[in-house]
Design a protein around this motif. Structure first.
Motif, PDB file in Angstrom:
ATOM      1  N   PHE A  84      -7.658   5.294  12.187  1.00 27.78           N
ATOM      2  CA  PHE A  84      -7.092   6.631  11.989  1.00 27.78           C
ATOM      3  C   PHE A  84      -7.890   7.406  10.963  1.00 27.78           C
ATOM      4  CE2 PHE A  84      -4.510   3.622   9.526  1.00 27.78           C
ATOM      5  CZ  PHE A  84      -4.508   4.155   8.259  1.00 27.78           C
ATOM      6  N   SER A  85      -7.756   8.732  11.036  1.00 33.09           N
ATOM      7  CA  SER A  85      -8.408   9.585  10.040  1.00 33.09           C
ATOM      8  C   SER A  85      -7.669   9.404   8.722  1.00 33.09           C
ATOM      9  CB  SER A  85      -8.431  11.046  10.488  1.00 33.09           C
ATOM     10  OG  SER A  85      -7.131  11.541  10.682  1.00 33.09           O
ATOM     11  N   TRP A  86      -8.419   9.550   7.637  1.00 27.15           N
ATOM     12  CA  TRP A  86      -7.910   9.274   6.291  1.00 27.15           C
ATOM     13  C   TRP A  86      -7.939  10.555   5.472  1.00 27.15           C
ATOM     14  CZ3 TRP A  86      -5.761   4.997   4.199  1.00 27.15           C
ATOM     15  CH2 TRP A  86      -5.669   4.928   2.817  1.00 27.15           C
ATOM     16  N   ASP A  87      -6.789  10.905   4.941  1.00 26.35           N
ATOM     17  CA  ASP A  87      -6.682  12.043   4.031  1.00 26.35           C
ATOM     18  C   ASP A  87      -7.136  13.342   4.677  1.00 26.35           C
ATOM     19  OD1 ASP A  87      -5.862  13.186   1.672  1.00 26.35           O
ATOM     20  OD2 ASP A  87      -7.754  12.839   0.638  1.00 26.35           O
ATOM     21  N   GLY A  88      -6.619  13.578   5.855  1.00 23.99           N
ATOM     22  CA  GLY A  88      -6.901  14.840   6.519  1.00 23.99           C
ATOM     23  C   GLY A  88      -7.020  14.678   8.020  1.00 23.99           C
ATOM     24  N   CYS A  89      -6.834  15.777   8.693  1.00 21.39           N
ATOM     25  CA  CYS A  89      -6.893  15.771  10.150  1.00 21.39           C
ATOM     26  C   CYS A  89      -8.105  16.538  10.661  1.00 21.39           C
ATOM     27  CB  CYS A  89      -5.607  16.356  10.725  1.00 21.39           C
ATOM     28  SG  CYS A  89      -4.128  15.462  10.186  1.00 21.39           S
ATOM     29  N   SER A  90      -8.973  16.989   9.755  1.00 16.98           N
ATOM     30  CA  SER A  90     -10.117  17.788  10.164  1.00 16.98           C
ATOM     31  C   SER A  90     -11.238  16.896  10.687  1.00 16.98           C
ATOM     32  CB  SER A  90     -10.633  18.613   8.982  1.00 16.98           C
ATOM     33  OG  SER A  90     -11.195  17.748   8.017  1.00 16.98           O
ATOM     34  N   ALA A  91     -12.219  17.508  11.308  1.00 17.69           N
ATOM     35  CA  ALA A  91     -13.357  16.778  11.858  1.00 17.69           C
ATOM     36  C   ALA A  91     -14.154  16.083  10.757  1.00 17.69           C
ATOM     37  CB  ALA A  91     -14.250  17.721  12.652  1.00 17.69           C
ATOM     38  N   MET A 150       0.815  -1.212   0.000  1.00 21.61           N
ATOM     39  CA  MET A 150       0.000   0.000   0.000  1.00 21.61           C
ATOM     40  C   MET A 150       0.850   1.265   0.000  1.00 21.61           C
ATOM     41  SD  MET A 150      -3.205   1.132   2.445  1.00 21.61           S
ATOM     42  CE  MET A 150      -2.271   1.629   3.890  1.00 21.61           C
ATOM     43  N   ALA A 151       1.386   1.638   1.160  1.00 19.71           N
ATOM     44  CA  ALA A 151       2.075   2.927   1.279  1.00 19.71           C
ATOM     45  C   ALA A 151       3.123   2.878   2.376  1.00 19.71           C
ATOM     46  CB  ALA A 151       1.064   4.037   1.584  1.00 19.71           C
ATOM     47  N   ASP A 152       4.189   3.582   2.156  1.00 19.18           N
ATOM     48  CA  ASP A 152       5.279   3.765   3.108  1.00 19.18           C
ATOM     49  C   ASP A 152       4.863   4.857   4.102  1.00 19.18           C
ATOM     50  OD1 ASP A 152       7.826   3.686   4.230  1.00 19.18           O
ATOM     51  OD2 ASP A 152       8.849   4.446   2.468  1.00 19.18           O
ATOM     52  N   GLY A 153       5.738   5.218   4.987  1.00 18.49           N
ATOM     53  CA  GLY A 153       5.521   6.382   5.827  1.00 18.49           C
ATOM     54  C   GLY A 153       5.328   6.064   7.295  1.00 18.49           C
ATOM     55  N   PRO A 154       5.656   7.052   8.144  1.00 17.38           N
ATOM     56  CA  PRO A 154       5.586   6.854   9.588  1.00 17.38           C
ATOM     57  C   PRO A 154       4.158   6.832  10.124  1.00 17.38           C
ATOM     58  CG  PRO A 154       6.194   9.115   9.095  1.00 17.38           C
ATOM     59  CD  PRO A 154       6.145   8.380   7.777  1.00 17.38           C
ATOM     60  N   MET A 155       4.004   6.128  11.236  1.00 19.71           N
ATOM     61  CA  MET A 155       2.723   6.027  11.914  1.00 19.71           C
ATOM     62  C   MET A 155       3.013   5.888  13.409  1.00 19.71           C
ATOM     63  SD  MET A 155      -0.173   3.065  11.358  1.00 19.71           S
ATOM     64  CE  MET A 155      -0.525   3.557   9.671  1.00 19.71           C
ATOM     65  N   GLU A 156       2.573   6.868  14.185  1.00 16.82           N
ATOM     66  CA  GLU A 156       2.753   6.830  15.635  1.00 16.82           C
ATOM     67  C   GLU A 156       1.597   6.032  16.227  1.00 16.82           C
ATOM     68  OE1 GLU A 156       3.083  10.871  17.053  1.00 16.82           O
ATOM     69  OE2 GLU A 156       4.420  11.382  15.397  1.00 16.82           O
ATOM     70  N   ALA A 171      -0.307   5.335  18.729  1.00 17.28           N
ATOM     71  CA  ALA A 171      -0.969   5.724  19.974  1.00 17.28           C
ATOM     72  C   ALA A 171      -2.029   6.753  19.620  1.00 17.28           C
ATOM     73  CB  ALA A 171       0.033   6.315  20.965  1.00 17.28           C
ATOM     74  N   PRO A 172      -3.145   6.782  20.355  1.00 19.33           N
ATOM     75  CA  PRO A 172      -4.158   7.798  20.065  1.00 19.33           C
ATOM     76  C   PRO A 172      -3.550   9.193  20.031  1.00 19.33           C
ATOM     77  CG  PRO A 172      -5.036   6.188  21.585  1.00 19.33           C
ATOM     78  CD  PRO A 172      -3.552   5.882  21.429  1.00 19.33           C
ATOM     79  N   GLY A 173      -3.895   9.951  18.987  1.00 20.42           N
ATOM     80  CA  GLY A 173      -3.325  11.275  18.775  1.00 20.42           C
ATOM     81  C   GLY A 173      -2.058  11.255  17.939  1.00 20.42           C
ATOM     82  N   GLY A 174      -1.505  10.062  17.675  1.00 17.66           N
ATOM     83  CA  GLY A 174      -0.286   9.938  16.882  1.00 17.66           C
ATOM     84  C   GLY A 174      -0.509  10.312  15.427  1.00 17.66           C
ATOM     85  N   GLN A 175       0.524  10.820  14.809  1.00 12.39           N
ATOM     86  CA  GLN A 175       0.456  11.261  13.410  1.00 12.39           C
ATOM     87  C   GLN A 175       0.637  10.076  12.461  1.00 12.39           C
ATOM     88  OE1 GLN A 175      -0.248  14.615  12.510  1.00 12.39           O
ATOM     89  NE2 GLN A 175      -0.754  14.480  14.689  1.00 12.39           N
ATOM     90  N   VAL A 176      -0.073  10.139  11.342  1.00 12.07           N
ATOM     91  CA  VAL A 176       0.030   9.158  10.268  1.00 12.07           C
ATOM     92  C   VAL A 176       0.407   9.926   9.003  1.00 12.07           C
ATOM     93  CG1 VAL A 176      -1.243   7.496   8.849  1.00 12.07           C
ATOM     94  CG2 VAL A 176      -1.757   7.695  11.304  1.00 12.07           C
ATOM     95  N   ASP A 177       1.408   9.439   8.293  1.00  7.58           N
ATOM     96  CA  ASP A 177       1.762  10.020   6.997  1.00  7.58           C
ATOM     97  C   ASP A 177       1.991   8.864   6.032  1.00  7.58           C
ATOM     98  OD1 ASP A 177       2.511  11.592   4.862  1.00  7.58           O
ATOM     99  OD2 ASP A 177       4.488  12.091   5.671  1.00  7.58           O
ATOM    100  N   VAL A 219      -4.589  11.144  11.723  1.00  5.46           N
ATOM    101  CA  VAL A 219      -4.309  11.042  13.152  1.00  5.46           C
ATOM    102  C   VAL A 219      -4.845   9.707  13.649  1.00  5.46           C
ATOM    103  CG1 VAL A 219      -4.797  12.038  15.431  1.00  5.46           C
ATOM    104  CG2 VAL A 219      -4.437  13.538  13.469  1.00  5.46           C
ATOM    105  N   VAL A 220      -4.056   9.008  14.467  1.00  6.97           N
ATOM    106  CA  VAL A 220      -4.500   7.748  15.062  1.00  6.97           C
ATOM    107  C   VAL A 220      -5.602   8.057  16.070  1.00  6.97           C
ATOM    108  CG1 VAL A 220      -3.830   5.790  16.512  1.00  6.97           C
ATOM    109  CG2 VAL A 220      -2.288   6.589  14.704  1.00  6.97           C
ATOM    110  N   LEU A 221      -6.718   7.355  15.930  1.00  6.37           N
ATOM    111  CA  LEU A 221      -7.868   7.545  16.814  1.00  6.37           C
ATOM    112  C   LEU A 221      -7.966   6.430  17.851  1.00  6.37           C
ATOM    113  CD1 LEU A 221     -10.356   8.528  13.989  1.00  6.37           C
ATOM    114  CD2 LEU A 221      -9.135  10.070  15.553  1.00  6.37           C
TER     115      LEU A 221
END
Length: 192
Positions: free
Chosen positions: A111-118, A55-61, A63-69, A99-101
């Motif tokens: 996690f949220s997909w393609d954006g960090c907005s509500a 699928m895709a490379d990139g970091p993923m934290e 834990a809840p609130g962690g960043q996904v790229d 963002v990891v939920l």
């Protein structure tokens, strides 16, 4: 039968029964029974180098609130075949940030997909051991339009086909031929 033909047969046979289910007007669910153990499948969801193979490379934290790229390089998953015109805008590198939920190792990742907005859509991976296999359930919700649903349906179906082949040790089919097939098939399957 050569190895490539075997991979195509395996992915096609599995995909024939593996279409996403529309749970509501904005939610799709996919299920795949994968070779285990659950820790191995979890690694392919969360470790960038393993996730990159399907699928895709990139970091993923994790834990809840962690960043996904998620860093998509679909051209690397295309086996040297040319990119069809309809997918040209996805040819280069694309980032999908979120963002990891929720995160429960070896069981649940949301996690949220393609954006960090509500208003961003959300994807959930659930893992459940089934003997020596693992049931992977992928639910993508909050899809804003039919076009978004078609894109997500074709994309998940194609990327999950690559994951199946990767975990089974088969040669992976080219992503764009899968995407072309599945976007068209979901267009015919999903209500207009």
């Amino acid at each position: 039968m050569n190895q490539h033909a075997t991979a195509q047969t395996s992915a096609g046979a599995f995909a024939a029964d593996g279409y996403g289910t529309r749970l509501s007007p904005d939610t799709l669910r996919f299920e795949r029974l994968l070779p285990g153990p659950v820790e191995r499948v979890w690694a392919y969801l969360t470790e960038p180098e393993k996730r990159r193979r399907w699928m895709a490379d990139g970091p993923m934290e994790l834990a809840p609130g962690g960043q996904v790229d998620l860093v998509f390089r679909n051209g690397e998953l295309n086996g040297g075949q040319p990119t069809p015109e309809r997918f040209a805008k996805y040819e280069g590198e694309h980032h999908n940030q979120g963002v990891v939920l929720a995160c429960e190792p070896n069981r649940l990742l949301r996690f949220s997909w393609d954006g960090c907005s509500a208003g961003a859509s959300e994807v959930t991976f659930e893992l459940a051991p089934r003997g020596e296999k693992v049931l992977l359930t992928v639910t993508h919700q909050r899809l804003a339009s039919r076009d978004a649903m078609l894109s997500v349906a074709g994309g998940w179906h194609s990327h999950l086909a690559l994951l199946v082949e990767e975990l089974e040790g088969h040669e992976r089919p080219a992503i764009w031929s899968l995407m072309s097939r599945y976007v068209d098939e979901y267009d015919a399957r999903l209500p207009k």
